[in-house]
Write a protein that holds these residues in place. Structure first.
Motif, short mmCIF file in Angstrom:
data_model
loop_
_atom_site.label_atom_id
_atom_site.label_comp_id
_atom_site.label_asym_id
_atom_site.label_seq_id
_atom_site.Cartn_x
_atom_site.Cartn_y
_atom_site.Cartn_z
N ALA A 27 59.33 61.44 -9.02
CA ALA A 27 58.54 62.44 -8.32
C ALA A 27 57.59 61.73 -7.37
CB ALA A 27 57.75 63.31 -9.30
N ARG A 28 57.36 62.34 -6.22
CA ARG A 28 56.54 61.75 -5.15
C ARG A 28 55.47 62.75 -4.74
NH1 ARG A 28 56.90 61.76 0.55
NH2 ARG A 28 56.56 59.75 1.60
N TYR A 29 54.28 62.25 -4.47
CA TYR A 29 53.18 63.12 -4.05
C TYR A 29 52.48 62.49 -2.86
CZ TYR A 29 48.67 65.57 -4.08
OH TYR A 29 47.55 66.28 -3.72
N THR A 45 50.24 69.46 2.22
CA THR A 45 50.45 68.60 1.06
C THR A 45 51.95 68.48 0.81
OG1 THR A 45 48.38 69.33 0.07
CG2 THR A 45 49.95 68.23 -1.38
N GLU A 46 52.43 67.24 0.79
CA GLU A 46 53.85 66.97 0.60
C GLU A 46 54.12 66.54 -0.84
OE1 GLU A 46 57.34 64.05 2.44
OE2 GLU A 46 55.28 63.33 2.20
N SER A 47 55.24 67.00 -1.39
CA SER A 47 55.71 66.54 -2.70
C SER A 47 57.23 66.48 -2.66
CB SER A 47 55.23 67.45 -3.83
OG SER A 47 55.67 68.78 -3.63
N VAL A 49 61.06 65.35 -5.15
CA VAL A 49 61.75 64.93 -6.37
C VAL A 49 63.05 64.25 -5.95
CG1 VAL A 49 62.95 65.73 -8.43
CG2 VAL A 49 60.75 66.72 -7.83
N SER A 74 62.35 68.32 -1.28
CA SER A 74 61.12 68.05 -0.55
C SER A 74 60.38 69.36 -0.31
CB SER A 74 61.42 67.38 0.80
OG SER A 74 62.10 66.16 0.62
N GLN A 75 59.06 69.29 -0.45
CA GLN A 75 58.24 70.49 -0.28
C GLN A 75 56.97 70.14 0.48
OE1 GLN A 75 55.93 72.17 -3.67
NE2 GLN A 75 57.12 74.04 -3.31
N GLU A 91 60.64 74.05 1.92
CA GLU A 91 61.36 73.71 0.69
C GLU A 91 62.79 73.33 1.08
OE1 GLU A 91 61.14 76.47 -2.50
OE2 GLU A 91 59.01 76.89 -2.21
N ILE A 291 50.69 57.95 -0.29
CA ILE A 291 51.68 58.53 -1.18
C ILE A 291 51.65 57.80 -2.52
CG2 ILE A 291 53.26 59.40 0.59
CD1 ILE A 291 54.88 56.82 0.23
N ASP A 293 54.29 57.47 -6.11
CA ASP A 293 55.64 57.75 -6.59
C ASP A 293 55.77 57.21 -8.00
OD1 ASP A 293 58.55 57.16 -7.10
OD2 ASP A 293 58.78 57.96 -5.08
#
Length: 303
Positions: A27-29, A45-47, A49, A74-75, A91, A291, A293
């Motif tokens: 998961a990435r934030y 805000t990006e997140s 999987v 990606s979101q 999304e 970021i 991860d």
């Protein structure tokens, strides 16, 4: 199973490796980032999987059928209200399948030819336009017991047009406990083995992806995502073959850009565009930023 993968990697770029990541889930934030237009308030805000699975089929010591399946999500969330034709929140779902032949030519050389279909969509009533087709061809050369390289080309038919990426794959143990491995310019790691259970180093990841947007309010548009992630990483062998890897870094040249399906590029060679005749993106874009991860990895020894 270890014997199977030992045979497999005797015919690939992993001559100098003693293990392989069979499955990984991460998961990435991305920290909230301001929009590039100073007149737009709020932050995006990006997140993300990512899941990856490798499944080679070994015919013999010289011939392997390689399979690699990757899923990405990606979101991008924002507190702002945009026009109905602008995708918000963003999304995106991506399914990338690599399948093809790895053929050993001799003790020190091999070729790899892969068919690479992609299914890239917003996940809402996707149509045939979500499919993209491409391939990878590479030649491998083992120069020494500590250096193996591959040279080749990747092609994909992106929503924006033809994408060509010259590839250099390196697996090099250049000093005691120091190594470099990766498929540049897509990903690359410089790694220091601090102990039997811990390794640290630098990580690079960069990839262009595009997605069909099939919701009625923006049917015909596509979203193009670009980012170059530069990170410090640490990897810990937690239990058996399970590893935990953390990355902390910065996303450079990060963009989520929405275009009409008629907006095309004549061709792209890696990050270089030839004949970019597109209009401005439909959506506002946001700035680069930090970021983090976190990944769980099943790593199989192949000694």
């Amino acid at each position: 199973m270890p014997i199977l993968f030992s045979i497999f990697f005797a015919g690939t770029s992993a001559f100098a490796q003693n293990s392989i990541d069979i499955f990984s889930f991460g998961a990435r934030y991305g920290a909230p980032a301001e929009y590039k237009d100073p007149l737009i308030g709020g932050k995006a805000t990006e997140s993300a999987v990512l899941a990856n699975l490798k499944l080679p089929v070994v015919f013999n010591k010289r011939t392997i059928w390689f399979n690699n399946l990757t899923y990405t999500y990606s979101q991008v969330e924002s507190p702002l209200d945009f026009d109905a034709n602008v995708m918000a929140p963003v999304e995106l779902h991506g399914l990338i399948f690599q399948t093809g032949l790895v053929q050993k030519l001799g003790e020190r050389s091999a070729i790899q030819i892969l068919f690479v279909p992609r299914y890239m969509t917003d996940g809402i009533n996707p149509g045939p336009g979500a499919w993209q087709f491409g391939g990878i061809a590479m030649y491998e050369r083992k120069y020494s017991e500590t250096l193996t390289m591959r040279y080749g080309l990747m092609y994909n038919r992106e929503k924006s047009g033809d994408l060509f990426v010259p590839l250099i794959d390196v697996n090099w143990q250049f000093a005691h406990n120091w190594s470099m491995e990766g498929l540049f310019p897509i990903y690359l790691k410089v790694k220091y083995r601090a102990s039997e259970r811990i390794s640290v180093g630098l990580s690079h990841f960069g990839l262009i992806t595009s997605y069909e947007l099939s919701r009625p309010e923006y049917r015909g548009d596509y979203m193009e995502r670009t980012s170059i992630d530069l990170s410090l990483f640490a990897r810990w062998k937690a239990l058996g073959n399970l590893h935990i890897e953390g990355r902390l870094g910065y996303a450079l040249d990060r963009n989520y850009e929405q275009y009409s399906d008629t907006d095309k590029i004549d061709a792209r060679i890696s990050i270089f565009r030839i004949g970019d005749n597109r209009n401005q993106p439909v959506n506002p874009t946001f700035k680069d930023g930090p970021i983090v991860d976190l990944r769980l990895v099943y790593n199989l020894p192949i000694d």
